[in-house]
Design an enzyme around this catalytic site. Structure first.
Site, PDB file in Angstrom:
ATOM      1  N   SER A   1       0.813  -1.287  -0.023  1.00 22.03           N
ATOM      2  CA  SER A   1      -0.172   0.086  -0.026  1.00 22.03           C
ATOM      3  C   SER A   1       0.745   1.322  -0.092  1.00 22.03           C
ATOM      4  O   SER A   1       0.283   2.330  -0.459  1.00 22.03           O
ATOM      5  CB  SER A   1      -0.901   0.096   1.254  1.00 22.03           C
ATOM      6  OG  SER A   1      -0.244  -0.195   2.428  1.00 22.03           O
TER       7      SER A   1
ATOM      8  N   HIS B   1      -5.332  -3.144  -2.891  1.00 27.39           N
ATOM      9  CA  HIS B   1      -5.057  -2.096  -3.910  1.00 27.39           C
ATOM     10  C   HIS B   1      -4.817  -2.720  -5.307  1.00 27.39           C
ATOM     11  O   HIS B   1      -4.477  -2.024  -6.205  1.00 27.39           O
ATOM     12  CB  HIS B   1      -3.756  -1.372  -3.490  1.00 27.39           C
ATOM     13  CG  HIS B   1      -3.718  -0.736  -2.293  1.00 27.39           C
ATOM     14  ND1 HIS B   1      -4.435   0.519  -2.207  1.00 27.39           N
ATOM     15  CD2 HIS B   1      -3.472  -1.164  -0.762  1.00 27.39           C
ATOM     16  CE1 HIS B   1      -4.193   0.823  -0.912  1.00 27.39           C
ATOM     17  NE2 HIS B   1      -3.859   0.028  -0.134  1.00 27.39           N
TER      18      HIS B   1
ATOM     19  N   LYS C   1     -11.971   0.905  -1.937  1.00 25.44           N
ATOM     20  CA  LYS C   1     -10.659   1.728  -2.901  1.00 25.44           C
ATOM     21  C   LYS C   1     -11.347   1.868  -4.456  1.00 25.44           C
ATOM     22  O   LYS C   1     -12.019   2.421  -4.761  1.00 25.44           O
ATOM     23  CB  LYS C   1      -9.492   0.765  -2.614  1.00 25.44           C
ATOM     24  CG  LYS C   1      -8.978   0.769  -1.217  1.00 25.44           C
ATOM     25  CD  LYS C   1      -7.716   0.235  -0.899  1.00 25.44           C
ATOM     26  CE  LYS C   1      -7.410   0.172   0.568  1.00 25.44           C
ATOM     27  NZ  LYS C   1      -7.552   1.418   1.542  1.00 25.44           N
TER      28      LYS C   1
HETATM   29  C1  LIG Z   1      -3.400  -3.216   2.046  1.00 24.59           C
HETATM   30  C2  LIG Z   1      -4.543  -2.675   3.034  1.00 24.59           C
HETATM   31  N1  LIG Z   1      -5.231  -3.664   3.531  1.00 24.59           N
HETATM   32  C3  LIG Z   1      -6.336  -3.368   4.301  1.00 24.59           C
HETATM   33  C4  LIG Z   1      -6.801  -2.014   4.439  1.00 24.59           C
HETATM   34  C5  LIG Z   1      -8.072  -1.827   5.284  1.00 24.59           C
HETATM   35  O1  LIG Z   1      -9.103  -1.785   4.550  1.00 24.59           O
HETATM   36  P1  LIG Z   1     -10.445  -0.747   5.068  1.00 24.59           P
HETATM   37  O2  LIG Z   1     -10.140   0.763   4.581  1.00 24.59           O
HETATM   38  O3  LIG Z   1     -11.768  -1.390   4.113  1.00 24.59           O
HETATM   39  O4  LIG Z   1     -10.500  -1.230   6.468  1.00 24.59           O
HETATM   40  C6  LIG Z   1      -6.191  -1.150   3.663  1.00 24.59           C
HETATM   41  C7  LIG Z   1      -6.505   0.505   3.527  1.00 24.59           C
HETATM   42  O5  LIG Z   1      -7.418   0.853   4.218  1.00 24.59           O
HETATM   43  C8  LIG Z   1      -4.838  -1.286   2.958  1.00 24.59           C
HETATM   44  O6  LIG Z   1      -4.531  -0.533   2.352  1.00 24.59           O
END
Ligand SMILES: Cc1ncc(COP(=O)(O)O)c(C=O)c1O
Length: 390
Positions: free
Chosen positions: A185, A213, A245
């Protein structure tokens, strides 16, 4: 001790963060999620959302949300197993399973909760082992820590080191889990999934890929990094994708075998003990999923913007990182400098947030540019021009 000494401690911690250029605060937007936004009272061209396909403000997605709110109301009112599971949730789970080529899918309210839920359902204590890439997202790190399993972190994308660790612990644990981001990320590079899948099979470990992502953006149909890598449910038995996203809505899902999903329904605490997401969010996501699947032009446009940005950034001598995805960070190093460049860009009407520790390792602060299919060629030219001057 004086009565408010606990607040004195908080204040000194806050002061410390300020002095280290690590203090963070929110901004307030008065416009939808899209490149041109009104934030903190001023117009800004933004390059920091994860709305990679520009679906967060798509008219058909908004319409589906509104219509479902008319039919189902706003709140789901209960957890899925009580009586919060409605038709749109069910349809979305079925659509996500079909789209990802998995037997079943299970909706979670956020990606963070999906990660905590699965990891803690599968790992039951100190005897289990979890292998995690050093640059995994915070939610995967927290999931592993909370599980109480032995956490073994391996250097970023280093399958040789992972292999040595797996061998060293061969036969030690009843359950082993390899955990990785698909697209990292904060770096934008991707995990070597085919190799990881092979290693997981050789060592009888679970492999879980968080494709937050990649889902919607990568692969021919947008089914994500696993699709791009040609990996099926046997190769990647636990696939996590987020809906907030590229899909432009909110929530997340786990896709996998029938048995895995049934097991999660019985045991994943962050799924069982929480209110189901509003049905209208699921209905809106169904429409954005159709747009992802049927309108590949967004992915193509995004790919050409990524190319345009990288070519321009190389010409300017900017410190690009090795990424082919919509996440295009520029490594700066010090938090102070990253903040200063971000402020200079903002003075030119462009928003790129500075990402600082603890989100990234110390001395690797960066400007994390993210591109979206909603950007235009002119937007990217403006960004490059501003970066050149900043
Ligand atoms: C790689 C990754 N996993 C999990 C999440 C968490 O997802 P959520 O925003 O739906 O809680 C994010 C970012 O928010 C992320 O970048």
């Amino acid at each position: 001790m004086p009565a408010d000494s606990k607040f004195t401690k908080l204040r000194s911690e806050l002061d410390l963060r300020r002095s280290r250029h690590l203090y963070r605060s929110t901004r307030v937007a008065d416009s939808p999620q899209q490149p041109q936004r009104h934030i903190d009272g001023k117009p800004l061209l933004t390059f920091c959302s994860n709305d990679y396909l520009g679906l967060a403000n798509h008219p058909a997605v908004i319409r589906a949300f509104q219509q479902a709110a008319n039919t189902y109301g706003v709140g789901s009112g209960a957890a899925h197993l009580v009586n919060g599971h409605s038709r749109p949730h069910q349809q979305l789970e079925e659509a996500l399973a079909a789209f990802t080529g998995r037997e079943r899918a299970l909706l979670f309210s956020t990606g963070y909760m999906a990660n905590l839920g699965v990891v803690n359902a599968l790992l039951t204590g100190r005897n289990d082992l979890v292998y995690a890439d050093r640059l995994n997202h915070a939610s995967l790190v927290d999931a592993a820590l909370l599980s109480g399993a032995k956490l073994i972190r391996y250097p970023h994308n280093d399958t040789t080191s992972l292999g040595k660790r797996l061998l060293a612990h061969e036969g030690d644990a009843p359950t082993q889990l390899i955990l990785t981001d698909g697209v990292f990320s904060m770096d934008g590079d991707v995990a070597p999934l085919a190799k990881l899948a092979l290693m997981a099979q050789q060592h009888e470990a679970w492999l879980m890929v968080d494709d937050a992502h990649g889902f919607g953006v990568l692969g021919n149909t947008g089914a994500g990094l696993v699709e791009a890598a040609g990996l099926n449910q046997d190769d990647v038995p636990i696939l996590m994708g987020t809906l907030g996203k590229a899909l432009g809505t909110a929530g997340a899902f786990i896709a996998g075998s029938h048995d895995l999903i049934e097991y999660l329904i019985q045991t994943a605490r962050t799924w069982i003990y929480t209110t189901a997401q509003p049905p209208a969010v699921a209905a809106a996501t169904l429409v954005s999923l159709q747009l992802v699947a049927t309108e590949s032009w967004r992915r193509e446009h995004l790919r050409s913007l990524i190319q345009q940005f990288r070519t321009g950034a190389v010409q300017l001598g900017l410190p690009l990182m090795p990424s082919d995805t919509a996440i295009q960070p520029m490594l700066v190093g010090s938090s102070e400098q990253a903040l200063s460049i971000s402020r200079k860009l903002e003075a030119r009407g462009i928003l790129v947030t500075a990402i600082r520790p603890p989100t990234v390792p110390v001395e690797t602060a960066r400007l994390r540019v993210t591109l979206s299919a909603a950007h235009t060629v002119e937007d990217v030219e403006r960004l490059l021009d501003a970066l050149g001057k900043a």
